[in-house]
Design an enzyme around this catalytic site. Structure first.
Site, PDB file in Angstrom:
ATOM      1  N   ARG A  22       0.817  -1.214   0.000  1.00  0.00           N
ATOM      2  CA  ARG A  22       0.000   0.000   0.000  1.00  0.00           C
ATOM      3  C   ARG A  22       0.849   1.262   0.000  1.00  0.00           C
ATOM      4  NH1 ARG A  22      -3.430  -0.579   5.082  1.00  0.00           N
ATOM      5  NH2 ARG A  22      -1.454  -1.469   5.720  1.00  0.00           N
ATOM      6  N   ASN A  40      -6.074  -2.609   2.128  1.00  0.00           N
ATOM      7  CA  ASN A  40      -6.086  -4.064   2.263  1.00  0.00           C
ATOM      8  C   ASN A  40      -7.526  -4.535   2.398  1.00  0.00           C
ATOM      9  OD1 ASN A  40      -3.312  -4.403   2.224  1.00  0.00           O
ATOM     10  ND2 ASN A  40      -3.107  -4.438   4.446  1.00  0.00           N
TER      11      ASN A  40
END
Length: 94
Positions: A22, A40
């Site tokens: 990320r 996520n």
């Protein structure tokens, strides 16, 4: 959004959690001038929305297929996305 811009929704599969995916995607998106978000998901995938100039979004998609050094991407699902975004952010996991 201009005529040369596009918005895509991504779901990234493989070893993509616990490998800085990320944050690495956020940094790459900022570098490319792409807006949107990444997060996520509880199923082990990473979900993202990328919006910007078509060439920049395409470059982020190419990056997403590799990911950061420790990631092992097995597939990236793409579909059209929507919304208007001014930055690229990491969102809370779902």
């Amino acid at each position: 959004m201009g005529a040369t811009e596009k918005t895509l929704h991504l779901v990234v599969h493989g070893r993509v959690q616990g490998v800085c995916y990320r944050d690495s995607m956020r940094r790459e998106a900022v570098r490319l001038g792409v807006n949107g978000w990444v997060r996520n998901r509880c199923d082990g995938t990473v979900e993202a929305l990328a919006q910007g100039e078509a060439d920049a979004v395409d470059a982020l998609i190419l990056w997403a297929r590799r990911g950061p050094q420790l990631a092992t991407v097995t597939r990236v699902e793409l579909r059209p996305g929507n919304g208007n975004y001014a930055v690229f952010e990491i969102r809370e996991s779902v």
